[in-house]
Design a protein around this motif. Structure first.
Motif, short mmCIF file in Angstrom:
data_model
loop_
_atom_site.label_atom_id
_atom_site.label_comp_id
_atom_site.label_asym_id
_atom_site.label_seq_id
_atom_site.Cartn_x
_atom_site.Cartn_y
_atom_site.Cartn_z
N HIS A 79 43.59 40.92 4.08
CA HIS A 79 42.70 39.77 4.16
C HIS A 79 41.58 39.98 3.15
CE1 HIS A 79 39.57 42.15 6.18
NE2 HIS A 79 40.56 42.74 6.80
N THR A 80 40.93 38.90 2.81
CA THR A 80 39.80 38.99 1.87
C THR A 80 38.49 38.90 2.64
OG1 THR A 80 39.66 36.60 1.59
CG2 THR A 80 41.16 37.80 0.12
N ARG A 81 37.42 39.18 1.92
CA ARG A 81 36.07 39.03 2.49
C ARG A 81 35.85 37.60 2.99
NH1 ARG A 81 30.58 40.95 1.01
NH2 ARG A 81 29.15 39.18 1.07
N GLN A 82 36.24 36.61 2.17
CA GLN A 82 36.03 35.22 2.55
C GLN A 82 36.85 34.84 3.77
OE1 GLN A 82 33.63 33.13 1.14
NE2 GLN A 82 34.12 32.06 3.06
N GLU A 83 38.09 35.30 3.85
CA GLU A 83 38.92 35.02 5.02
C GLU A 83 38.29 35.60 6.29
OE1 GLU A 83 43.32 34.75 2.85
OE2 GLU A 83 42.53 36.69 3.52
N TYR A 84 37.73 36.79 6.15
CA TYR A 84 37.06 37.42 7.28
C TYR A 84 35.84 36.59 7.70
CZ TYR A 84 34.78 41.04 10.11
OH TYR A 84 34.18 41.74 11.13
N MET A 85 35.06 36.17 6.72
CA MET A 85 33.87 35.37 7.03
C MET A 85 34.25 34.02 7.64
SD MET A 85 31.75 36.45 3.61
CE MET A 85 30.32 35.41 3.77
N ASP A 86 35.35 33.43 7.18
CA ASP A 86 35.83 32.18 7.78
C ASP A 86 36.20 32.40 9.25
OD1 ASP A 86 35.47 30.93 5.36
OD2 ASP A 86 37.60 30.95 4.80
N LEU A 87 36.84 33.55 9.53
CA LEU A 87 37.21 33.87 10.91
C LEU A 87 35.96 34.03 11.78
CD1 LEU A 87 39.30 34.59 13.06
CD2 LEU A 87 39.34 36.93 12.16
N ILE A 88 34.95 34.72 11.24
CA ILE A 88 33.67 34.87 11.95
C ILE A 88 33.07 33.49 12.25
CG2 ILE A 88 31.27 35.66 11.75
CD1 ILE A 88 33.13 37.99 12.18
N ASP A 89 33.09 32.60 11.25
CA ASP A 89 32.54 31.25 11.42
C ASP A 89 33.29 30.49 12.52
OD1 ASP A 89 30.78 31.78 9.38
OD2 ASP A 89 31.89 30.65 7.85
N ASN A 90 34.62 30.62 12.55
CA ASN A 90 35.42 29.95 13.58
C ASN A 90 35.10 30.49 14.97
OD1 ASN A 90 36.97 28.04 12.12
ND2 ASN A 90 38.27 29.67 11.31
N ILE A 91 34.95 31.83 15.08
CA ILE A 91 34.60 32.42 16.37
C ILE A 91 33.26 31.86 16.85
CG2 ILE A 91 33.95 34.57 17.55
CD1 ILE A 91 35.94 36.02 15.61
N LYS A 92 32.28 31.84 15.95
CA LYS A 92 30.94 31.37 16.32
C LYS A 92 30.93 29.88 16.69
CE LYS A 92 28.55 35.17 15.77
NZ LYS A 92 27.94 35.83 16.95
N GLN A 93 31.82 29.12 16.05
CA GLN A 93 31.90 27.69 16.34
C GLN A 93 32.55 27.44 17.70
OE1 GLN A 93 33.93 25.38 13.36
NE2 GLN A 93 33.75 23.47 14.51
N ILE A 94 33.64 28.18 17.98
CA ILE A 94 34.40 27.96 19.22
C ILE A 94 33.74 28.66 20.41
CG2 ILE A 94 36.65 28.33 20.34
CD1 ILE A 94 37.88 28.13 17.47
N ILE A 95 33.19 29.88 20.18
CA ILE A 95 32.50 30.64 21.24
C ILE A 95 31.13 31.04 20.70
CG2 ILE A 95 32.75 32.50 22.95
CD1 ILE A 95 35.63 32.88 21.94
N PRO A 96 30.15 30.16 20.76
CA PRO A 96 28.85 30.42 20.13
C PRO A 96 28.17 31.70 20.61
CG PRO A 96 29.02 28.12 20.78
CD PRO A 96 30.21 28.82 21.37
N ASP A 97 28.42 32.10 21.88
CA ASP A 97 27.73 33.27 22.41
C ASP A 97 28.59 34.54 22.34
OD1 ASP A 97 29.58 32.34 24.24
OD2 ASP A 97 28.36 32.81 26.00
N CYS A 98 29.63 34.55 21.51
CA CYS A 98 30.52 35.70 21.42
C CYS A 98 29.86 36.85 20.64
CB CYS A 98 31.83 35.31 20.73
SG CYS A 98 33.09 36.61 20.79
N ALA A 99 29.94 38.05 21.19
CA ALA A 99 29.44 39.25 20.50
C ALA A 99 30.56 39.80 19.62
CB ALA A 99 29.01 40.29 21.51
N ILE A 100 30.20 40.20 18.41
CA ILE A 100 31.19 40.75 17.47
C ILE A 100 30.73 42.14 17.04
CG2 ILE A 100 32.36 40.43 15.26
CD1 ILE A 100 31.77 37.39 15.63
N THR A 101 31.65 43.10 17.10
CA THR A 101 31.35 44.47 16.68
C THR A 101 32.31 44.89 15.58
OG1 THR A 101 32.72 45.28 18.52
CG2 THR A 101 30.35 45.17 18.90
N GLN A 102 31.97 45.98 14.88
CA GLN A 102 32.73 46.33 13.67
C GLN A 102 33.04 47.82 13.57
OE1 GLN A 102 31.11 48.45 11.49
NE2 GLN A 102 28.95 48.05 11.59
N ASP A 103 34.02 48.12 12.71
CA ASP A 103 34.26 49.47 12.17
C ASP A 103 34.02 49.39 10.68
OD1 ASP A 103 35.09 50.45 14.60
OD2 ASP A 103 37.20 50.62 14.07
#
Length: 481
Positions: free
Chosen positions: A315-339
């Motif tokens: 995946h690319t950086r932009q694809e990842y950011m698009d996924l983050i945007d979709n998560i925030k849009q569908i579940i605004p209060d979702c917590a996201i963590t990373q490695d």
């Protein structure tokens, strides 16, 4: 493959209820990710039927097993030190047998058995059902090894004993192996190709946990979003499946939906996700069900497209950011963590700045950040020179950690004054007058005990916070009790 490594539980000897019929003693320690701890529960279950009770005293053991991890150099070094300790005890108790399980076992089998002669038994992640035969070999005075990787084994027919459990939350393994050939990771070579458990065996295991009053489960896999059941077999062979198999296949979104509907009061988590495999239907199922926790662990590893390509992340950086945007849009209060891996071969200052800017974009709730260390057997070790100087790695890692801490504080401060449902898991480490539990966002909350008990769902008003913990006051039971 992504791994969350909980440093607080590394090397804990496991214990379960004693069976008076069993005469032999097993000492088993685990290192690495939660998959290893889950596997140790399967091993203990198998050996309980072979006459072994667990002991927490190394000196009393007839059989000592260490479940190992190859993902980080620190884990390997720790396991080697433990093997030295076991062998020191073995000189006093020569009848004691020592075995190595898991990822490190597969990779270092000949070194452990033949060259260094520090173990009697080596068992790979897919060979635990062969333990009774292997122990017979060891009892007869012969070394024993089975590190053959399986295309079918999922241990779906073994009910694991809950060695690490607090009686409230449990892990349920749904997949084994990994098809993602990330260049920094040895897991596809130590745990084999990806295959999924029969959904009915998963639901039966969850039914049993609910009947025993467990309140929360985590669906566990090297890459849970890749879950795909079409009657058995490797995921890569799905294209060869019949039309009927394809039409009746169960993917991760469907499994999640089935589980949430079946037990609406059971809290459900899952780990770990891979950005290239997480689909919108999973996010939509999360939004649909109140009992699916609003937390996604979504490793990125680097914010640089060039480094992602070197890592063979699909995946690319932009694809990842698009996924983050979709998560925030569908579940605004979702917590996201990373490695995040810092200082991967060829990483430049520009690549590092890309990582920092991605951190700023997402503002993760929490993160697991490590300096790159070359792992034997990986594609990166064979093809890439570890060329980022140690002092540069340390400086970049310190910058990433500092920024992540800022974001943790930012997120936690925003929760002051809010009220969250918390599942009480245990007593607080720092005070016997306080309970510790987690919110749906997977954040630890500490509050005075009051009338509440372990296993209760409690509404907690947040009054203060640290960078790692929320502090508050219970204001009543939630409607989930």
């Amino acid at each position: 493959m992504e791994k969350i490594i909980d440093e607080s539980i590394q090397g804990q000897p496991l214990a379960l209820d004693q069976n008076k019929e069993n005469k032999r003693k097993l000492f088993i320690e685990s290192y690495g990710c939660q998959m290893n701890f889950s596997d140790s529960e399967i091993v203990a279950s198998i050996l309980a039927k072979e006459g072994f009770n667990t002991t927490q005293h190394l000196e009393d053991a007839d059989l000592v097993l260490v479940n190992t991890c190859s993902i980080r150099e620190k884990a390997e070094q720790t396991v080697r030190k433990r093997l030295e300790k076991y062998n020191a005890v073995k000189r006093i108790n020569p009848g004691m047998k020592v075995g190595v399980l898991g990822c490190m076992a597969e990779r270092l089998k000949s070194k452990f058995l033949e060259e260094e002669k520090i173990v009697d038994l080596v068992v790979g992640p897919d060979a635990y059902k062969d333990l009774p035969n292997l122990i017979e070999e060891v009892d007869a005075g012969r070394n024993a090894v089975n590190v053959v990787l399986s295309k079918e084994e999922t241990y779906g027919d073994i009910a694991p004993v809950r060695l690490q459990s607090n009686g409230v939350s449990a892990f349920v393994s749904i997949t084994r192996g990994c098809d993602n050939m990330c260049t920094f990771c040895v897991v596809p070579f130590t745990r084999g190709r990806e295959r999924s458990r029969d959904p009915q065996s998963i639901l039966t295991e969850i039914d049993d946990l609910v009947s025993r009053n467990f309140k929360e489960i985590t669906l566990l896999g090297q890459n849970v979003d890749s879950y795909l059941w079409y009657g058995g077999g490797l995921k890569k062979d799905f294209q060869k499946a019949s039309d009927f198999q394809k039409a009746t296949a169960v993917n991760f979104a469907k499994l999640l939906d089935m589980t949430a509907q079946r037990h609406p009061k059971l809290r459900i988590r899952f780990s770990t996700s891979n950005p290239q495999d997480m689909t919108l239907d999973v996010i939509e199922i999360m939004a649909k069900h109140k009992n699916i926790c609003k937390h996604i662990h979504l490793p990125i590893q680097s914010g640089s497209d060039r480094i992602l390509k070197e890592m063979n992340r699909l995946h690319t950086r932009q694809e990842y950011m698009d996924l983050i945007d979709n998560i925030k849009q569908i579940i605004p209060d979702c917590a996201i963590t990373q490695d995040m891996i810092i200082g991967f071969p060829t990483e430049t200052e520009e690549d590092h700045q890309d990582t920092l800017s991605l951190l700023e974009y997402v503002k993760y709730e929490h993160g697991y950040m490590y300096a790159y260390s070359e792992r034997p057997g990986t594609l990166a070790e064979r093809k890439l020179e570890d060329d980022v100087p140690e002092d540069v790695k340390k400086r970049r890692l310190a910058e990433v950690i500092a920024l992540q801490r800022t974001h943790c504080a930012y997120r936690h401060q925003s929760y002051i004054g809010q009220t969250f449902e918390v599942l009480i898991e245990k007593e607080s480490k720092k005070s016997d007058q306080h309970w510790s539990g987690r919110t749906t966002k997977n954040i630890v909350a500490i509050f005075p005990k009051g009338k509440y008990q372990i296993g209760d769902f409690v509404m907690v008003r947040i009054d203060e916070c640290t960078s790692a913990t929320l502090l508050g006051e219970a204001i009543g039971y939630s409607d989930n009790n």
